[in-house]
Design an enzyme around this catalytic site. Structure first.
Site, mmCIF file in Angstrom:
data_model
loop_
_atom_site.group_PDB
_atom_site.id
_atom_site.type_symbol
_atom_site.label_atom_id
_atom_site.label_comp_id
_atom_site.label_asym_id
_atom_site.label_seq_id
_atom_site.Cartn_x
_atom_site.Cartn_y
_atom_site.Cartn_z
ATOM 1 N N TYR A 15 4.547 1.002 52.667
ATOM 2 C CA TYR A 15 5.637 0.668 52.274
ATOM 3 C C TYR A 15 5.858 -1.007 52.263
ATOM 4 O O TYR A 15 6.530 -1.632 51.450
ATOM 5 C CB TYR A 15 6.773 1.071 53.431
ATOM 6 C CG TYR A 15 8.213 0.453 53.824
ATOM 7 C CD1 TYR A 15 9.055 0.467 52.707
ATOM 8 C CD2 TYR A 15 8.332 -0.374 54.774
ATOM 9 C CE1 TYR A 15 10.335 -0.126 52.994
ATOM 10 C CE2 TYR A 15 9.562 -0.974 55.148
ATOM 11 C CZ TYR A 15 10.515 -0.595 54.108
ATOM 12 O OH TYR A 15 11.672 -1.390 54.139
HETATM 13 N N1 NAD Z 1 17.251 0.227 57.919
HETATM 14 C C1 NAD Z 1 16.230 -0.994 58.097
HETATM 15 O O1 NAD Z 1 15.905 -1.295 59.437
HETATM 16 C C2 NAD Z 1 15.479 -1.790 56.995
HETATM 17 C C3 NAD Z 1 14.530 -2.774 57.591
HETATM 18 C C4 NAD Z 1 13.751 -3.611 56.669
HETATM 19 C C5 NAD Z 1 14.419 -3.498 55.395
HETATM 20 N N2 NAD Z 1 15.289 -2.556 54.894
HETATM 21 C C6 NAD Z 1 15.328 -2.383 53.374
HETATM 22 O O2 NAD Z 1 16.861 -2.355 53.232
HETATM 23 C C7 NAD Z 1 17.144 -1.377 52.050
HETATM 24 C C8 NAD Z 1 18.133 -0.479 52.836
HETATM 25 O O3 NAD Z 1 17.677 0.224 53.697
HETATM 26 P P1 NAD Z 1 18.450 1.582 54.411
HETATM 27 O O4 NAD Z 1 17.981 1.519 55.855
HETATM 28 O O5 NAD Z 1 20.183 1.480 53.973
HETATM 29 O O6 NAD Z 1 17.815 2.733 53.620
HETATM 30 P P2 NAD Z 1 18.431 4.087 53.213
HETATM 31 O O7 NAD Z 1 17.230 5.144 52.732
HETATM 32 O O8 NAD Z 1 19.439 4.662 54.021
HETATM 33 O O9 NAD Z 1 18.926 3.630 51.598
HETATM 34 C C9 NAD Z 1 18.354 3.526 50.417
HETATM 35 C C10 NAD Z 1 19.235 4.248 49.322
HETATM 36 O O10 NAD Z 1 18.423 3.986 48.106
HETATM 37 C C11 NAD Z 1 18.444 5.058 47.352
HETATM 38 N N3 NAD Z 1 17.576 5.315 46.251
HETATM 39 C C12 NAD Z 1 16.160 5.538 46.523
HETATM 40 N N4 NAD Z 1 15.444 5.671 45.478
HETATM 41 C C13 NAD Z 1 16.517 5.369 44.444
HETATM 42 C C14 NAD Z 1 16.207 5.135 42.903
HETATM 43 N N5 NAD Z 1 15.113 5.292 42.386
HETATM 44 N N6 NAD Z 1 17.451 4.612 42.398
HETATM 45 C C15 NAD Z 1 18.549 4.559 43.091
HETATM 46 N N7 NAD Z 1 18.743 4.743 44.366
HETATM 47 C C16 NAD Z 1 17.725 5.031 45.037
HETATM 48 C C17 NAD Z 1 18.355 6.348 48.441
HETATM 49 O O11 NAD Z 1 18.930 7.583 47.999
HETATM 50 C C18 NAD Z 1 19.085 5.485 49.590
HETATM 51 O O12 NAD Z 1 20.489 5.936 49.701
HETATM 52 C C19 NAD Z 1 15.976 -0.757 51.711
HETATM 53 O O13 NAD Z 1 15.362 -1.523 50.558
HETATM 54 C C20 NAD Z 1 15.192 -1.047 52.593
HETATM 55 O O14 NAD Z 1 13.579 -1.151 52.409
HETATM 56 C C21 NAD Z 1 15.930 -1.664 55.686
#
Ligand code: NAD
Length: 318
Positions: free
Chosen positions: A150
C-alpha cells in the site's frame, strides 16, 4: 469553485463532501463502491449529501476512461483525489490491484486535471510512506523504505505527481494523512473495529504488544487540512496532516473502554511485518504554510467517535 472528490462515498471523502456543501461549495462526487468494507455504509455516507442541490454524484471507476469523458463536461475547477485501494493488510494479498488503482488510476486523475486546467489538485497520501524513518516524520525525510505494498503504491503516486507537475505545470499538493478516525470511520481500521468488538463484549486482537504508537487524527482535522490545501495551491508541495501526538494502541483501547464502560478482552498476536512501530507527524510545515492547526485531541476525539458510533449502531441495528 467546483470540486471533484474521488472516493467520495468513503470515510474521508464523505466527511469532506459534507463540509464543502455546508460551506456552499458545489461538488461532484465519484466512487465505484468498492467492497473493502460494507458497501451499504458507503451508500449511507453519501445519502445526506445528495439531498443538497450543490452535490452531484456518479458511480464510476477511476481506472476507466468513460468516467473522465463525463467529468470533463462538468466545469470542475478543483480536484481532491481520495479514491484508492486502502488498507495495509489487503495490499499483501492483492498487490497488482493496489498498483493499478493507486498508480494508474491516479494517472487518469492527473491526466484529467491537466487536460481540464484544474486550479488545484490535492492527492491523498499516507504516513506509511515514511516506512523505516525515525519519528517525528517530516517532509524532508526520504520516502524510499516502504514496509508494505500500500505504502509503495502511494509513493509511486507521489513520484508520478512530481513528474507530472514538472512536465505540465499541474498544481499539486500531496497530503500525507496519519491514522484518521471519527464519524463514518472505516470498519477495517482499529478505532472502529475495537469499538465494535469492545461494545459487544467480544475479543479484540492486537498485533504486537499494544505498545505500537500511532498519531491518531480526527477526521475534521484531516478535512480542514484538505480545505486549506485547496485554497492555497502551490506549484508542487507535500504536507503531513496529523494530530502531532503519538499514542499507544493500549491507550486507545483504554479510552474506548472508558467511553463504552466495558473492559476489553484482548488477545495479543504477533507483530505484523507491514506495520511501523510508531508514527508521529511533524506538522510544522503545514502549520507555517497552510495555517493547519489540529483541534481535536485523542480523548475528545474518542468521546465524539463513541457518541457517533452508538447512534450509528442504533440506526443500523447491528
Ligand atoms: N483513513 C486513513 O487513516 C488514511 C490514512 C492515510 C491515507 N489515507 C488515504 O485517504 C484516502 C481516503 O481514505 P479513506 O480512509 O476515506 O478510505 P475509504 O476506503 O473509506 O475510501 C476510499 C474510497 O475510494 C473508492 N474507490 C476505490 N477504488 C476506486 C476506483 N477504482 N474508482 C472509484 N472509486 C474507488 C472506494 O469505494 C472508497 O469509498 C485514500 O486515498 C487513503 O489511502 C487514509
Amino acid at each position: 469553485m467546483k470540486v471533484l472528490i474521488t472516493g467520495c462515498a468513503g470515510f474521508i471523502g464523505s466527511n469532506l463532501a459534507k463540509q464543502l456543501v455546508k460551506n456552499n461549495v458545489p461538488i461532484v462526487g465519484v466512487d465505484n463502491f468498492f467492497g473493502n468494507y460494507d458497501v451499504s455504509l458507503k451508500r449511507k455516507n453519501i445519502a445526506p449529501i445528495l439531498e443538497s442541490k450543490l452535490a452531484e454524484f456518479i458511480e464510476g471507476d477511476i481506472n476507466g476512461q468513460k468516467l473522465f469523458e463525463w467529468l470533463s463536461k462538468k466545469s470542475i475547477t478543483h480536484v481532491v483525489h481520495l479514491a484508492a485501494r486502502t488498507g495495509v493488510r489487503d495490499s499483501s494479498k492483492y498487490p497488482g490491484e493496489y498498483l493499478k488503482t493507486n498508480i494508474i488510476g491516479s494517472l487518469n486523475v492527473l491526466n484529467f486535471a491537466r487536460d481540464n486546467k484544474i486550479k488545484s489538485v490535492v492527492l491523498a497520501s499516507t504516513s506509511s510512506a515514511y516506512g523505516k524513518n525515525k519519528t517525528p516524520f517530516n517532509e524532508e525525510q526520504k520516502v524510499s523504505t516502504p514496509l508494505n505494498i500500500y505504502a509503495a503504491s502511494k509513493i509511486g503516486m507521489e513520484n508520478l505527481a512530481h513528474s507530472f507537475h514538472h512536465l505540465y505545470g499541474t498544481p499539486i499538493t500531496i497530503l500525507r494523512f496519519f491514522t484518521v478516525y471519527g464519524p463514518g470511520g472505516r470498519p477495517d481500521m482499529a478505532v472502529y473495529k475495537f469499538a465494535d468488538l469492545i461494545s459487544k463484549g467480544k475479543q479484540i486482537e492486537v498485533y504486537g504488544d499494544g505498545k505500537a504508537k500511532r498519531d491518531f487524527t480526527y477526521v475534521s482535522d484531516a478535512t480542514d487540512g484538505i480545505l486549506l490545501a485547496l485554497e492555497k495551491p502551490k506549484g508542487f508541495d507535500t504536507f503531513n496532516i496529523g494530530n502531532s501526538d503519538s499514542r499507544s494502541v493500549s491507550e486507545l483501547i483504554m479510552l474506548l473502554e472508558k467511553n463504552f464502560g466495558k473492559k476489553a478482552k484482548i488477545i495479543y498476536s504477533g507483530k505484523r511485518k507491514e506495520d511501523a512501530e510508531a508514527t508521529l507527524a511533524d506538522i510544522s510545515k503545514a502549520r507555517a504554510t497552510l495555517g493547519f492547526s489540529p483541534k481535536v485531541g485523542l480523548e475528545e476525539g474518542v468521546k465524539l467517535f463513541t457518541a457517533w458510533f452508538r447512534q450509528h449502531r442504533k440506526n443500523n441495528a447491528f
